[in-house]
Design an enzyme around this catalytic site. Structure first.
Site, short mmCIF file in Angstrom:
data_model
loop_
_atom_site.label_atom_id
_atom_site.label_comp_id
_atom_site.label_asym_id
_atom_site.label_seq_id
_atom_site.Cartn_x
_atom_site.Cartn_y
_atom_site.Cartn_z
N CYS A 58 35.06 47.15 47.50
CA CYS A 58 35.65 48.50 47.43
C CYS A 58 34.58 49.58 47.37
O CYS A 58 34.67 50.60 48.05
CB CYS A 58 36.51 48.65 46.19
SG CYS A 58 37.44 47.20 45.75
N ASP A 59 33.57 49.40 46.53
CA ASP A 59 32.68 50.51 46.20
C ASP A 59 31.25 50.37 46.75
O ASP A 59 30.48 51.33 46.68
CB ASP A 59 32.60 50.66 44.66
CG ASP A 59 33.95 50.99 44.07
OD1 ASP A 59 34.76 51.61 44.79
OD2 ASP A 59 34.21 50.63 42.91
N CYS A 101 34.20 45.99 41.73
CA CYS A 101 34.65 45.62 43.06
C CYS A 101 33.65 46.06 44.13
O CYS A 101 33.64 47.22 44.53
CB CYS A 101 36.02 46.25 43.32
SG CYS A 101 36.69 45.89 44.93
C1 LIG Z 1 37.88 49.93 41.01
C2 LIG Z 1 38.63 49.18 42.07
C3 LIG Z 1 38.48 49.57 43.37
C4 LIG Z 1 39.18 48.90 44.37
N1 LIG Z 1 39.02 49.29 45.66
C5 LIG Z 1 39.69 48.67 46.65
C6 LIG Z 1 39.50 49.06 48.02
O1 LIG Z 1 38.71 49.94 48.33
N2 LIG Z 1 40.24 48.39 48.95
C7 LIG Z 1 41.12 47.39 48.64
O2 LIG Z 1 41.78 46.87 49.54
N3 LIG Z 1 41.27 46.98 47.36
C8 LIG Z 1 40.58 47.59 46.38
N4 LIG Z 1 40.71 47.16 45.08
C9 LIG Z 1 41.58 46.00 44.80
C10 LIG Z 1 43.07 46.44 44.85
O3 LIG Z 1 43.25 47.60 44.10
C11 LIG Z 1 43.96 45.32 44.34
O4 LIG Z 1 43.72 44.15 45.09
C12 LIG Z 1 45.45 45.69 44.45
O5 LIG Z 1 45.73 46.87 43.76
C13 LIG Z 1 46.32 44.56 43.92
O6 LIG Z 1 47.63 44.97 43.97
P1 LIG Z 1 48.75 44.35 43.02
O7 LIG Z 1 49.99 45.11 43.32
O8 LIG Z 1 48.76 42.88 43.17
O9 LIG Z 1 48.25 44.61 41.53
P2 LIG Z 1 47.88 45.95 40.76
O10 LIG Z 1 47.42 47.00 41.69
O11 LIG Z 1 47.01 45.52 39.66
O12 LIG Z 1 49.27 46.43 40.17
C14 LIG Z 1 49.91 45.71 39.16
C15 LIG Z 1 50.89 46.64 38.44
O13 LIG Z 1 51.67 45.89 37.53
C16 LIG Z 1 51.80 46.61 36.34
N5 LIG Z 1 52.06 45.65 35.26
C17 LIG Z 1 51.21 44.71 34.78
N6 LIG Z 1 51.80 43.99 33.81
C18 LIG Z 1 53.07 44.51 33.67
C19 LIG Z 1 54.15 44.19 32.80
N7 LIG Z 1 54.08 43.21 31.90
N8 LIG Z 1 55.30 44.93 32.91
C20 LIG Z 1 55.38 45.94 33.84
N9 LIG Z 1 54.37 46.27 34.67
C21 LIG Z 1 53.23 45.56 34.59
C22 LIG Z 1 50.49 47.33 36.18
O14 LIG Z 1 50.63 48.46 35.32
C23 LIG Z 1 50.17 47.72 37.63
O15 LIG Z 1 50.71 48.98 37.95
C24 LIG Z 1 40.05 47.81 44.04
C25 LIG Z 1 40.20 47.44 42.72
C26 LIG Z 1 39.50 48.12 41.72
C27 LIG Z 1 39.69 47.71 40.30
#
Ligand SMILES: Cc1cc2nc3c(=O)[nH]c(=O)nc-3n(C[C@H](O)[C@H](O)[C@H](O)COP(=O)(O)OP(=O)(O)OC[C@H]3O[C@@H](n4cnc5c(N)ncnc54)[C@H](O)[C@@H]3O)c2cc1C
Length: 312
Positions: A136-137, A133
């Site tokens: 992010c980084d 990302c």
């Molecule tokens: C290394 C890294 C750094 C980042 N840095 C930034 C940043 O600085 N700023 C920023 O804005 N964004 C950043 N991002 C992006 C950001 O983290 C994501 O866009 C955000 O977390 C997405 O949120 P979400 O809730 O859609 O999904 P996620 O955060 O992926 O959460 C999904 C959740 O669903 C759960 N899950 C999945 N499948 C199942 C299932 N079948 N049953 C039950 N639970 C399940 C997972 O365990 C997880 O906890 C970064 C991403 C990464 C990888």
């Protein structure tokens, strides 16, 4: 008789936690299911510098704050790796192994995962120079040499983005031309800080004292091996949605992302999707949270109308 929740939210990342906050604050009986621990990808993020309200916040700290906020209006939380959703009239059944939870509405917030290179050093240096990302980084690599792996839109766009921080960015691509859109390519070729290494694959990510020092690459045409110095390795070889369990619902596009309208509704009444799992262009905490709030509100309208209909 089985308990029927107003809404079950699957996934406790920022999108799912925001949906939980909005739904439970609207007085809906709400169950949040998570297969890991609350926080999602924020738990894999050291610092977040682009979330409004914080000049900088540790990912796990923001995750804890969001979790506290999400649970303050009486939502229930349970561990669960959801492996199926079954439709049954107005009710949806969510399967976690042998256990079944039921609700009038479902919010899918299961996020996405980055395709890995699966090479030596990738796991070891993840978060210590290996990143998926740039938004992010990237800012952590001011005046450093960086490597970007990939040749599609993300690799080229993010590689270009990284040049605002880095001394030099080298894009390593396994073919002799990019797959990225022409406009992105033109911009990249004009950028003096961007170099390209063609026909090459990364064989190993190497490091020292727990930080990345470079990559070993192999030319797929000549077989020649060489080492490239770099402090950061950004991998863009694809992102995959966590939608395996929902394939049979036919709510995804051909790549597996869930398609919604701007109310976060899928084509199945009462099934919503939010955050990174959606077909969308910016996958960040701020957009995930926005989706979650929107869905929480729409679920409220959906459930209210459904209950009126059932009682008529
Ligand atoms: C290394 C890294 C750094 C980042 N840095 C930034 C940043 O600085 N700023 C920023 O804005 N964004 C950043 N991002 C992006 C950001 O983290 C994501 O866009 C955000 O977390 C997405 O949120 P979400 O809730 O859609 O999904 P996620 O955060 O992926 O959460 C999904 C959740 O669903 C759960 N899950 C999945 N499948 C199942 C299932 N079948 N049953 C039950 N639970 C399940 C997972 O365990 C997880 O906890 C970064 C991403 C990464 C990888």
């Amino acid at each position: 008789m089985e308990k029927v929740y107003d809404v079950i939210i699957i996934g406790a990342g920022p999108a799912g936690m925001a949906a939980t906050l909005y739904a439970s604050r609207a007085n809906l009986s709400t169950l949040l299911l998570e297969r890991g621990i609350p926080g999602g990808e924020m738990l894999n993020t050291s610092e977040i510098e682009n979330y409004p309200g914080f000049s900088s916040v540790l990912g796990p700290e923001l995750a804890n704050k969001m979790y506290e906020g999400a649970m303050q209006f009486g939502a229930e939380y349970a561990y669960g790796d959801v492996n199926d959703i079954q439709l049954d009239g107005h009710i949806k059944h969510v399967h976690v192994g042998e256990k079944v939870y039921s609700a009038f509405a479902i919010v899918i917030a299961t996020g996405a995962h980055h395709r890995k290179l699966n090479v030596l050093g990738e796991e070891q240096y993840n978060g210590r120079g290996v990143s998926y990302c740039a938004v992010c980084d990237g800012a952590f690599f001011k005046n450093e040499k960086l490597v970007v792996v990939g040749g599609g839109d993300s690799a080229v766009e993010e590689g270009t983005y990284l040049t605002q921080f880095a001394k030099e960015v080298t894009i390593i691509h396994r073919r002799d031309q990019l797959r990225a859109q022409k406009i992105l390519q033109d911009r990249a070729f004009k950028n003096e800080k961007l170099n390209f290494i063609w026909d090459s694959v990364v064989k190993e990510i190497i490091g020292e004292d727990n930080v990345v020092k470079g990559v070993t690459i192999k030319n797929v045409k000549t077989g020649q091996i060489q080492q490239i110095d770099a402090r950061g390795v950004f991998i863009y070889v694809g992102t995959l949605p966590n939608t395996q369990a929902f394939k049979h619902l036919n709510i995804t596009d051909e790549e597996g992302w869930i398609v919604t309208n701007e109310k976060m509704q899928t084509t199945i009444p009462g099934i919503f999707a939010v955050g990174d799992v959606r077909a969308k262009t910016l996958r960040q905490v701020v957009t995930a949270v926005g989706d979650g709030g929107q869905a929480g509100q729409e679920v409220y309208h959906y459930v209210e109308q459904l209950k009126e209909q059932i009682h008529e």
